[in-house]
Write an enzyme that holds these catalytic residues in place. Sequence first.
Site, PDB file in Angstrom:
ATOM      1  N   LYS A 178       0.830  -1.202   0.000  1.00 31.46           N
ATOM      2  CA  LYS A 178       0.000   0.000   0.000  1.00 31.46           C
ATOM      3  C   LYS A 178       0.876   1.269   0.000  1.00 31.46           C
ATOM      4  O   LYS A 178       2.089   1.198   0.233  1.00 31.46           O
ATOM      5  CB  LYS A 178      -0.915  -0.033   1.225  1.00 31.46           C
ATOM      6  CG  LYS A 178      -1.956  -1.167   1.177  1.00 31.46           C
ATOM      7  CD  LYS A 178      -2.881  -1.113   2.385  1.00 31.46           C
ATOM      8  CE  LYS A 178      -3.971  -2.169   2.308  1.00 31.46           C
ATOM      9  NZ  LYS A 178      -4.938  -2.065   3.451  1.00 31.46           N
TER      10      LYS A 178
ATOM     11  N   TYR B 248     -12.584  -1.549  -3.481  1.00 31.57           N
ATOM     12  CA  TYR B 248     -13.062  -1.681  -2.093  1.00 31.57           C
ATOM     13  C   TYR B 248     -14.577  -1.526  -2.002  1.00 31.57           C
ATOM     14  O   TYR B 248     -15.093  -1.189  -0.930  1.00 31.57           O
ATOM     15  CB  TYR B 248     -12.374  -0.656  -1.203  1.00 31.57           C
ATOM     16  CG  TYR B 248     -10.981  -1.061  -0.749  1.00 31.57           C
ATOM     17  CD1 TYR B 248     -10.769  -2.219   0.018  1.00 31.57           C
ATOM     18  CD2 TYR B 248      -9.864  -0.282  -1.059  1.00 31.57           C
ATOM     19  CE1 TYR B 248      -9.498  -2.578   0.453  1.00 31.57           C
ATOM     20  CE2 TYR B 248      -8.582  -0.649  -0.626  1.00 31.57           C
ATOM     21  CZ  TYR B 248      -8.419  -1.801   0.130  1.00 31.57           C
ATOM     22  OH  TYR B 248      -7.153  -2.156   0.562  1.00 31.57           O
TER      23      TYR B 248
ATOM     24  N   PHE C  41     -15.188   3.841   7.781  1.00 28.35           N
ATOM     25  CA  PHE C  41     -13.799   4.146   7.431  1.00 28.35           C
ATOM     26  C   PHE C  41     -13.557   4.257   5.928  1.00 28.35           C
ATOM     27  O   PHE C  41     -12.426   4.474   5.495  1.00 28.35           O
ATOM     28  CB  PHE C  41     -12.856   3.101   8.046  1.00 28.35           C
ATOM     29  CG  PHE C  41     -13.095   1.672   7.578  1.00 28.35           C
ATOM     30  CD1 PHE C  41     -12.650   1.232   6.346  1.00 28.35           C
ATOM     31  CD2 PHE C  41     -13.760   0.771   8.405  1.00 28.35           C
ATOM     32  CE1 PHE C  41     -12.851  -0.079   5.924  1.00 28.35           C
ATOM     33  CE2 PHE C  41     -13.974  -0.544   7.997  1.00 28.35           C
ATOM     34  CZ  PHE C  41     -13.516  -0.964   6.749  1.00 28.35           C
TER      35      PHE C  41
ATOM     36  N   ARG D   6      -2.058 -14.142   3.876  1.00 26.37           N
ATOM     37  CA  ARG D   6      -2.714 -13.412   4.965  1.00 26.37           C
ATOM     38  C   ARG D   6      -2.007 -13.665   6.291  1.00 26.37           C
ATOM     39  O   ARG D   6      -1.940 -12.775   7.143  1.00 26.37           O
ATOM     40  CB  ARG D   6      -4.207 -13.747   5.031  1.00 26.37           C
ATOM     41  CG  ARG D   6      -4.955 -13.103   3.863  1.00 26.37           C
ATOM     42  CD  ARG D   6      -6.438 -13.041   4.043  1.00 26.37           C
ATOM     43  NE  ARG D   6      -6.914 -12.284   5.163  1.00 26.37           N
ATOM     44  CZ  ARG D   6      -7.391 -11.034   5.102  1.00 26.37           C
ATOM     45  NH1 ARG D   6      -7.388 -10.356   3.961  1.00 26.37           N
ATOM     46  NH2 ARG D   6      -7.870 -10.451   6.171  1.00 26.37           N
TER      47      ARG D   6
ATOM     48  N   THR E  32      -5.483  -7.182  10.622  1.00 25.02           N
ATOM     49  CA  THR E  32      -5.765  -5.879   9.999  1.00 25.02           C
ATOM     50  C   THR E  32      -5.180  -4.726  10.821  1.00 25.02           C
ATOM     51  O   THR E  32      -4.579  -3.800  10.267  1.00 25.02           O
ATOM     52  CB  THR E  32      -7.298  -5.687   9.862  1.00 25.02           C
ATOM     53  OG1 THR E  32      -7.842  -6.798   9.150  1.00 25.02           O
ATOM     54  CG2 THR E  32      -7.627  -4.399   9.150  1.00 25.02           C
TER      55      THR E  32
ATOM     56  N   ARG F   4       2.404  -6.546   8.857  1.00 19.45           N
ATOM     57  CA  ARG F   4       1.657  -5.425   9.424  1.00 19.45           C
ATOM     58  C   ARG F   4       2.237  -5.009  10.775  1.00 19.45           C
ATOM     59  O   ARG F   4       2.257  -3.822  11.109  1.00 19.45           O
ATOM     60  CB  ARG F   4       0.174  -5.767   9.497  1.00 19.45           C
ATOM     61  CG  ARG F   4      -0.481  -5.638   8.113  1.00 19.45           C
ATOM     62  CD  ARG F   4      -1.866  -6.197   8.073  1.00 19.45           C
ATOM     63  NE  ARG F   4      -2.608  -5.718   6.908  1.00 19.45           N
ATOM     64  CZ  ARG F   4      -3.804  -6.193   6.540  1.00 19.45           C
ATOM     65  NH1 ARG F   4      -4.378  -7.165   7.262  1.00 19.45           N
ATOM     66  NH2 ARG F   4      -4.406  -5.730   5.478  1.00 19.45           N
TER      67      ARG F   4
ATOM     68  N   ASN G 168      -1.890   0.083   7.017  1.00 22.14           N
ATOM     69  CA  ASN G 168      -1.391  -1.209   7.492  1.00 22.14           C
ATOM     70  C   ASN G 168      -0.516  -1.937   6.465  1.00 22.14           C
ATOM     71  O   ASN G 168      -0.390  -3.160   6.502  1.00 22.14           O
ATOM     72  CB  ASN G 168      -2.557  -2.062   7.994  1.00 22.14           C
ATOM     73  CG  ASN G 168      -3.600  -2.295   6.921  1.00 22.14           C
ATOM     74  OD1 ASN G 168      -3.405  -1.889   5.775  1.00 22.14           O
ATOM     75  ND2 ASN G 168      -4.685  -2.954   7.275  1.00 22.14           N
TER      76      ASN G 168
ATOM     77  N   HIS H  56      -2.016  -5.532   1.545  1.00 22.58           N
ATOM     78  CA  HIS H  56      -3.348  -6.100   1.302  1.00 22.58           C
ATOM     79  C   HIS H  56      -3.205  -7.533   0.814  1.00 22.58           C
ATOM     80  O   HIS H  56      -2.243  -7.854   0.114  1.00 22.58           O
ATOM     81  CB  HIS H  56      -4.083  -5.288   0.214  1.00 22.58           C
ATOM     82  CG  HIS H  56      -5.317  -5.979  -0.294  1.00 22.58           C
ATOM     83  ND1 HIS H  56      -6.540  -5.846   0.319  1.00 22.58           N
ATOM     84  CD2 HIS H  56      -5.503  -6.863  -1.312  1.00 22.58           C
ATOM     85  CE1 HIS H  56      -7.423  -6.608  -0.315  1.00 22.58           C
ATOM     86  NE2 HIS H  56      -6.817  -7.234  -1.317  1.00 22.58           N
TER      87      HIS H  56
ATOM     88  N   GLU I  90     -10.320  -9.614  -7.515  1.00 18.84           N
ATOM     89  CA  GLU I  90      -9.260  -8.612  -7.322  1.00 18.84           C
ATOM     90  C   GLU I  90      -8.156  -8.740  -8.378  1.00 18.84           C
ATOM     91  O   GLU I  90      -7.615  -7.728  -8.834  1.00 18.84           O
ATOM     92  CB  GLU I  90      -8.680  -8.753  -5.915  1.00 18.84           C
ATOM     93  CG  GLU I  90      -9.694  -8.348  -4.840  1.00 18.84           C
ATOM     94  CD  GLU I  90      -9.155  -8.426  -3.418  1.00 18.84           C
ATOM     95  OE1 GLU I  90      -9.847  -7.938  -2.519  1.00 18.84           O
ATOM     96  OE2 GLU I  90      -8.039  -8.965  -3.209  1.00 18.84           O
TER      97      GLU I  90
HETATM   98  P1  ADP Z   1      -8.098  -6.681   5.573  1.00 22.23           P
HETATM   99  O1  ADP Z   1      -7.270  -5.746   4.718  1.00 22.23           O
HETATM  100  O2  ADP Z   1      -7.318  -7.234   6.736  1.00 22.23           O
HETATM  101  O3  ADP Z   1      -8.785  -7.754   4.758  1.00 22.23           O
HETATM  102  P2  ADP Z   1     -10.690  -5.315   5.697  1.00 22.23           P
HETATM  103  O4  ADP Z   1     -11.009  -5.998   4.409  1.00 22.23           O
HETATM  104  O5  ADP Z   1     -11.659  -5.458   6.828  1.00 22.23           O
HETATM  105  O6  ADP Z   1      -9.246  -5.783   6.253  1.00 22.23           O
HETATM  106  O7  ADP Z   1     -10.504  -3.753   5.459  1.00 22.23           O
HETATM  107  C1  ADP Z   1      -9.866  -3.270   4.295  1.00 22.23           C
HETATM  108  C2  ADP Z   1      -8.912  -2.165   4.699  1.00 22.23           C
HETATM  109  O8  ADP Z   1      -9.662  -1.066   5.243  1.00 22.23           O
HETATM  110  C3  ADP Z   1      -7.927  -2.534   5.815  1.00 22.23           C
HETATM  111  O9  ADP Z   1      -6.799  -3.244   5.352  1.00 22.23           O
HETATM  112  C4  ADP Z   1      -7.573  -1.170   6.347  1.00 22.23           C
HETATM  113  O10 ADP Z   1      -6.643  -0.497   5.488  1.00 22.23           O
HETATM  114  C5  ADP Z   1      -8.908  -0.459   6.295  1.00 22.23           C
HETATM  115  N1  ADP Z   1      -9.680  -0.628   7.538  1.00 22.23           N
HETATM  116  C6  ADP Z   1     -10.290  -1.751   7.974  1.00 22.23           C
HETATM  117  N2  ADP Z   1     -10.913  -1.589   9.140  1.00 22.23           N
HETATM  118  C7  ADP Z   1     -10.715  -0.304   9.487  1.00 22.23           C
HETATM  119  C8  ADP Z   1     -11.115   0.502  10.593  1.00 22.23           C
HETATM  120  N3  ADP Z   1     -11.872   0.001  11.586  1.00 22.23           N
HETATM  121  N4  ADP Z   1     -10.734   1.794  10.606  1.00 22.23           N
HETATM  122  C9  ADP Z   1      -9.987   2.308   9.617  1.00 22.23           C
HETATM  123  N5  ADP Z   1      -9.567   1.602   8.515  1.00 22.23           N
HETATM  124  C10 ADP Z   1      -9.920   0.317   8.458  1.00 22.23           C
HETATM  125 MG    MG Z   2     -10.222  -7.539   3.269  1.00 21.81          MG
END
Ligand code: ADP
Ligand code: MG
Length: 140
Positions: A11, A51, A59, A87, A93, A104, A114, A117, A128
């Site tokens: 990212k 997304y 968020f 993962r 996350t 991360r 973080n 992805h 994706e």
């Molecule tokens: P992951 O990337 O671990 O699969 P998610 O798909 O739930 O997590 O979320 C996508 C992305 O959105 C996360 O990687 C992070 O960058 C952001 N994100 C997720 N949850 C939050 C949150 N509670 N507050 C702010 N940003 C968030």
């Molecule tokens: Mg995700």
Amino acid sequence: MAIERTLAICKPDAVERGHIGEIIRAIESNQLKIRAMRMVHLTRPMADGFYAVHRDRAFFRELIDFMTRGPSVIMVLEGENAIARWRELMGATDPAKAAEGTLRKRFGASITENAVHGSDGPETARFEIAWFFPGYEVGY
Ligand code: ADP
Ligand code: MG
């Protein structure tokens, strides 16, 4: 165990801080093969579509602002059980909750920023990969 493909992203925060090399090292030293790679500065429509599943979350706007603020490095990874294994290397996350040694934990600054992805399942991986590599086919 099946050979899978997954979408990985370094990212914008990881690119800004010069962590592309360390992330690629983690990929290559964990028996995941990089099958495609491009550096892309995401536009808002590209980030919104990628997304879309999160568009109603509180968020979402912060996430799109972050993902469009600079270039990302986007990769297709392949290997045994690649989706879960990538993962696992990424970690949780929220970097504060991610296991010691995960990407991360090492490179993430916050739950939004973080560093990396990874697709969360086979259907998501197909969507994706097609989103960033339209027409992509592995050469065998
Ligand atoms: P992951 O990337 O671990 O699969 P998610 O798909 O739930 O997590 O979320 C996508 C992305 O959105 C996360 O990687 C992070 O960058 C952001 N994100 C997720 N949850 C939050 C949150 N509670 N507050 C702010 N940003 C968030
Ligand atoms: Mg995700």
